[in-house]
Design a protein around this motif. Structure first.
Motif, mmCIF file in Angstrom:
data_model
loop_
_atom_site.group_PDB
_atom_site.id
_atom_site.type_symbol
_atom_site.label_atom_id
_atom_site.label_comp_id
_atom_site.label_asym_id
_atom_site.label_seq_id
_atom_site.Cartn_x
_atom_site.Cartn_y
_atom_site.Cartn_z
ATOM 1 N N ARG A 1 6.562 9.870 -2.058
ATOM 2 C CA ARG A 1 5.864 8.588 -2.008
ATOM 3 C C ARG A 1 6.024 7.944 -0.643
ATOM 4 O O ARG A 1 7.110 7.973 -0.054
ATOM 5 C CB ARG A 1 6.403 7.623 -3.071
ATOM 6 C CG ARG A 1 6.234 8.092 -4.494
ATOM 7 C CD ARG A 1 6.609 7.007 -5.481
ATOM 8 N NE ARG A 1 7.955 6.487 -5.258
ATOM 9 C CZ ARG A 1 8.534 5.565 -6.017
ATOM 10 N NH1 ARG A 1 7.880 5.059 -7.044
ATOM 11 N NH2 ARG A 1 9.751 5.151 -5.764
ATOM 12 N N GLY A 2 4.945 7.387 -0.171
ATOM 13 C CA GLY A 2 4.994 6.526 0.999
ATOM 14 C C GLY A 2 4.582 5.134 0.570
ATOM 15 O O GLY A 2 3.412 4.903 0.238
ATOM 16 N N LEU A 3 5.526 4.199 0.535
ATOM 17 C CA LEU A 3 5.266 2.844 0.038
ATOM 18 C C LEU A 3 5.650 1.825 1.099
ATOM 19 O O LEU A 3 6.726 1.918 1.700
ATOM 20 C CB LEU A 3 6.066 2.579 -1.243
ATOM 21 C CG LEU A 3 5.697 3.389 -2.485
ATOM 22 C CD1 LEU A 3 6.615 3.028 -3.638
ATOM 23 C CD2 LEU A 3 4.247 3.146 -2.875
ATOM 24 N N GLY A 4 4.775 0.851 1.299
ATOM 25 C CA GLY A 4 5.068 -0.211 2.239
ATOM 26 C C GLY A 4 4.923 0.250 3.685
ATOM 27 O O GLY A 4 4.701 1.426 3.974
ATOM 28 N N THR A 5 5.047 -0.688 4.566
ATOM 29 C CA THR A 5 4.946 -0.422 5.995
ATOM 30 C C THR A 5 6.150 -1.025 6.699
ATOM 31 O O THR A 5 7.002 -1.664 6.071
ATOM 32 C CB THR A 5 3.651 -1.020 6.564
ATOM 33 O OG1 THR A 5 3.670 -2.450 6.367
ATOM 34 C CG2 THR A 5 2.415 -0.439 5.865
ATOM 35 N N PRO B 1 -4.205 4.549 2.180
ATOM 36 C CA PRO B 1 -3.562 4.210 0.893
ATOM 37 C C PRO B 1 -4.440 4.620 -0.284
ATOM 38 O O PRO B 1 -5.656 4.453 -0.253
ATOM 39 C CB PRO B 1 -3.406 2.692 0.953
ATOM 40 C CG PRO B 1 -3.518 2.338 2.400
ATOM 41 C CD PRO B 1 -4.440 3.353 3.009
ATOM 42 N N THR B 2 -3.787 5.170 -1.296
ATOM 43 C CA THR B 2 -4.492 5.522 -2.533
ATOM 44 C C THR B 2 -4.032 4.667 -3.712
ATOM 45 O O THR B 2 -4.622 4.746 -4.787
ATOM 46 C CB THR B 2 -4.263 7.002 -2.877
ATOM 47 O OG1 THR B 2 -2.861 7.236 -3.036
ATOM 48 C CG2 THR B 2 -4.807 7.895 -1.772
ATOM 49 N N LEU B 3 -2.978 3.899 -3.498
ATOM 50 C CA LEU B 3 -2.492 3.024 -4.565
ATOM 51 C C LEU B 3 -1.803 1.815 -3.952
ATOM 52 O O LEU B 3 -1.489 1.788 -2.747
ATOM 53 C CB LEU B 3 -1.539 3.780 -5.498
ATOM 54 C CG LEU B 3 -0.269 4.399 -4.893
ATOM 55 C CD1 LEU B 3 0.884 3.411 -4.837
ATOM 56 C CD2 LEU B 3 0.139 5.630 -5.696
ATOM 57 N N PRO C 1 0.838 -1.205 0.000
ATOM 58 C CA PRO C 1 0.000 0.000 0.000
ATOM 59 C C PRO C 1 0.870 1.251 0.000
ATOM 60 O O PRO C 1 2.007 1.254 0.482
ATOM 61 C CB PRO C 1 -0.784 -0.129 1.315
ATOM 62 C CG PRO C 1 0.109 -0.937 2.205
ATOM 63 C CD PRO C 1 0.837 -1.894 1.304
ATOM 64 N N GLY C 2 0.323 2.335 -0.553
ATOM 65 C CA GLY C 2 1.108 3.559 -0.599
ATOM 66 C C GLY C 2 0.289 4.749 -1.035
ATOM 67 O O GLY C 2 -0.892 4.641 -1.393
#
Length: 763
Positions: free
Chosen positions: A498-502, A584-586, A480-481
């Motif tokens: 970008r914010g990707l992953g947790t 998350p938007t993508l 999610p990101g």
């Protein structure tokens, strides 16, 4: 003059193969340079012409609907403004293709940033549902005048026209397309609305300063995105400039290699025809006439090749497949086309003529009375190593062949260097091919860890989207990101945050420097962002997102093929610390080995239902470089021809210079087969040395060139890949074995010459 022509004709009959190779090499060199010129013009001129004709804005600033942007038109240094226009973000669907778009409300056709219609007509006040599409978006949607676009919720829009714009173009999954609509057609929901204004400045070099003053006046919180003309131009040029650069560099390299090959060939022939040149002078030829014989002869070869290349490019260039054909077709209509078609071939002919003249000048200095040769054998005295090798029982052909190849250091080094140059360029070309291939075969190592970008549509929540992706058998991971536009420090442009992953499922970024972002406020950045902000790994950066500051510590440099590397990436958890309500938007989706991304995208879209899931395949930058493969093949052929000319020259020189040794070798009991082995071994040693030099220089040179291009494009250094050891071994073996095979026949003929012929050569 008649005697000069007869001698040149006789020499041509003797060296027909060499003349053919020189003509073909010249054809390849001139063609490469002309195609490079066409690609450079194709890359830059269309956008520049469009920007000038449309009076394009140098910067477009997107803001919140409440911002007082009308004051920006009165800033010092601003010549004129376009807008402000109300905007709304949405998606449209046509013929089963879905695209994110920016609806821009305008009642009249603007004077600054004026769209240039390519088909259809402009907006009609009597058609509130009529729209005009930007051309790149229209091509993606396969839409034209008269087609109907579907909006979320059942709304419809009718395409009235298609227009070109100098603004940044539509990029699937990265940048929305532009749609001009009547103001009444914009959605009324405040969350979807914004506004945009374009500024045309008096000095384009002061664009960053103008942006900085505009953001200061409005406030960072009011600005959502900034796009400047440099970014639009770079995107419009795309990979065409890179193709032109590759063709130009290799064309110039091949030109230098061909010039050196011609220089070496003439020098070798002069040494082999000293008696003939002396006879020419004895019967009345002046030194200038001797020089002109060689010079005019090779100028004729170069002129024939250059004219043939210009004619072929002019006639068949537009028929080339893909981008190369389009570039030549457009280039032929440009004002500077005729000049380039003359200047490039003339420049090549003059360069070859200059190298020929330097070598032919030596022929003019040959005395009319041959100087008696020294009594020392041509091969020179045997070194201690050679004598010990013979004492150990090694075959005489191997020892004497190695000795002959390297006994004259200056001449031997020159021969090795001339042969190594085209081989080095071949190694560089193979490395470029391998790098492009790795983008497809190992995308995860080139910054493309995911194959699909998935965005949830209307009515599809996070949990439902995750469940849908988890049910797909080909999906191995879904991260999610979010991706938002952020203002950089100095407030001169926007970049992608970008914010990707947790923390539990970190996104596998491809790192070229530093370490992954694991701790709080840690991030990795692309080379384009590091260059833009003039920072390095280990620095802290301050960004502004929707009016809120975001301070991040750059702990690594990632390979970023998208957005020209102007991207900074962290985890979704880090962004949630600043905005707890962030969702998350993508989703970045990884697929299993062998899965077809397009088929999986279609299956996911069908499983979710119409309009509920927006799935895009991740753009591979190597897709735009597919024409480079054909270019590389053509360049390899040209370089192979040049290397063949140089190799034949080296073989001829070895055979001619060994004629004096034949009597001595036969006197000590060596058979014709052994004498042949000496010449073949000498040629093989020369080819082996040249191949070793080519590998030693070509691989680091290729890595440096490819990484330098990666850095300048924003992707970043670290993408260069060399050919595998197997491929390099095959290349080296082919070069050496080919040289040995070419040397066998001339060596056999020389070893079996009659005694009278040998005595005549020695005299």
């Amino acid at each position: 003059m008649r005697a000069m022509l007869r001698w040149a004709h006789s020499d041509l009959r003797t060296h027909r193969g060499e003349a053919l190779f020189l003509v073909l090499a010249t054809v390849g060199i001139v063609t490469s340079l002309l195609l490079a010129t066409a690609l450079f013009g194709y890359a830059t001129n269309p956008w520049q012409r469009l920007f000038t004709q449309s009076r394009g804005a140098h910067v477009w600033i997107h803001t919140a609907p409440s911002a007082e942007v009308s004051e920006l038109a009165r800033l010092a240094g601003v010549e004129s403004a376009a807008g402000p226009y109300r905007t709304a973000d949405t998606t449209v669907t046509s013929r089963g293709t879905r695209a994110s778009v920016e609806l821009r409300g305008t009642s009249e056709r603007p004077e600054v940033g004026r769209p240039l219609l390519t088909s259809g007509r402009w907006l009609d006040p009597g058609r509130p549902d009529g729209v005009v599409l930007e051309s790149s978006l229209a091509r993606t949607l396969l839409a034209g005048p008269g087609d109907v676009l579907s909006l979320p919720g059942g709304g419809k829009l009718t395409v009235l026209g298609v227009a070109d714009s100098a603004e940044p173009r539509y990029r699937k999954g990265e940048r929305p397309g532009l749609v001009w609509v009547p103001p009444a057609a914009l959605p009324r929901a405040a969350a979807e609305q914004g506004q945009v204004i374009g500024l045309r400045v008096t000095d384009p070099d002061d664009t960053d300063y103008a942006v900085q003053r505009a953001v200061t006046l409005l406030g960072a919180g009011a600005v959502s995105e900034v796009s400047a003309w440099q970014q639009a131009r770079a995107e419009a040029e795309g990979d065409n400039r890179l193709l032109g650069l590759v063709l130009g560099l290799f064309g110039l390299g091949a030109l230098v290699a061909a010039g050196l090959a011609v220089h070496g060939a003439i020098g070798t022939r002069i040494r082999g025809h000293l008696r003939d040149i002396s006879v020419l002078k004895a019967i009345g030829f002046t030194p200038g006439q001797v020089v002109r014989i060689f010079l005019l002869q090779h100028l004729a070869y170069a002129l024939l090749g250059a004219v043939a290349a210009a004619g072929l490019t002019q006639a068949l260039g537009p028929l080339l497949p893909g981008r190369l054909g389009d570039a030549v077709d457009l280039w032929q209509g440009m004002p500077g086309h005729t000049a380039a078609l003359v200047v490039v071939p003339v420049g090549v002919v003059l360069f070859i003529g200059a190298t020929t003249g330097l070598a032919a000048w030596r022929a003019g200095r040959v005395p009319p009375v041959p100087v008696p040769r020294a009594a020392v054998p041509v091969g020179g005295r045997l070194s201690g190593v050679a004598r010990r090798a013979l004492g150990l029982g090694l075959p005489p052909a191997l020892v004497l062949g190695w000795h002959r190849a390297f006994t004259r250091r200056a001449r031997s080094l020159a021969t090795v260097a001339r042969l190594a140059l085209p081989l080095t360029l071949i190694v560089v070309a193979m490395s470029a091919w391998t790098t492009i291939d790795r983008f497809h075969s190992e995308p995860e190592r080139m910054g493309l860890a995911s194959a699909l970008t998935v965005r949830a549509g209307d009515g599809l929540g996070d949990a439902e989207a995750r469940a849908l992706l988890a049910r797909a058998p080909e999906v191995t991971a879904a991260y999610p990101g979010v991706e938002v536009a952020a203002l950089v420090s100095g407030q001169t442009s926007t970049i992608a945050l970008r914010g990707l992953g947790t923390a539990a499922e970190p996104y596998p970024f491809t790192l070229a420097e530093g370490r992954p972002a694991r701790g709080p406020d840690e991030a990795v950045a692309g080379q384009g962002l590091l260059d833009l902000l003039d920072v390095a790994v280990g620095d802290w950066v301050r960004l502004t997102v929707a009016g809120r500051p975001q301070i991040l510590h750059i702990v690594g440099r990632s390979i970023e093929p998208e957005n020209a590397g102007r991207t900074i990436s962290t985890s979704l958890d880090t962004l949630r610390e600043n905005d707890p309500g962030l969702r998350p938007t993508l989703y970045q989706v990884r697929l299993g080995d062998g899965a077809d991304p397009r088929r999986v995208a279609a299956d996911l879209t069908a499983a979710a239902g119409p309009g509920r899931l927006d799935v895009h395949t991740v753009t591979n930058p190597a897709d735009g470089l597919s024409p480079l493969r054909g270019v590389v093949v053509g360049l390899l052929g040209v370089l192979a021809l040049i290397g063949l000319v140089e190799l034949l020259t080296a073989i001829g020189g070895t055979v001619r210079e060994s004629e004096r040794d034949l009597l001595a070798l036969k006197a000590i009991g060596l058979s014709p087969r052994q004498i042949t082995g000496i010449t073949v071994t000498a040629t093989g040693c020369t080819a082996l040395a040249a191949t070793a030099v080519a590998l030693a220089l070509g691989l680091p040179l290729a890595h440096w060139l490819i990484d330098a291009q990666g850095s300048s494009s924003g992707i970043g250094a670290g993408i260069a890949r060399g050919p595998s050891p197997v491929v390099l071994s095959v290349f080296a073996a082919a070069a050496v074995l080919g040289a040995l095979a070419l040397a066998v026949l001339p060596a056999l003929r020389a070893a079996r010459r009659r005694l009278a012929d040998t005595l005549g050569a020695v005299a």
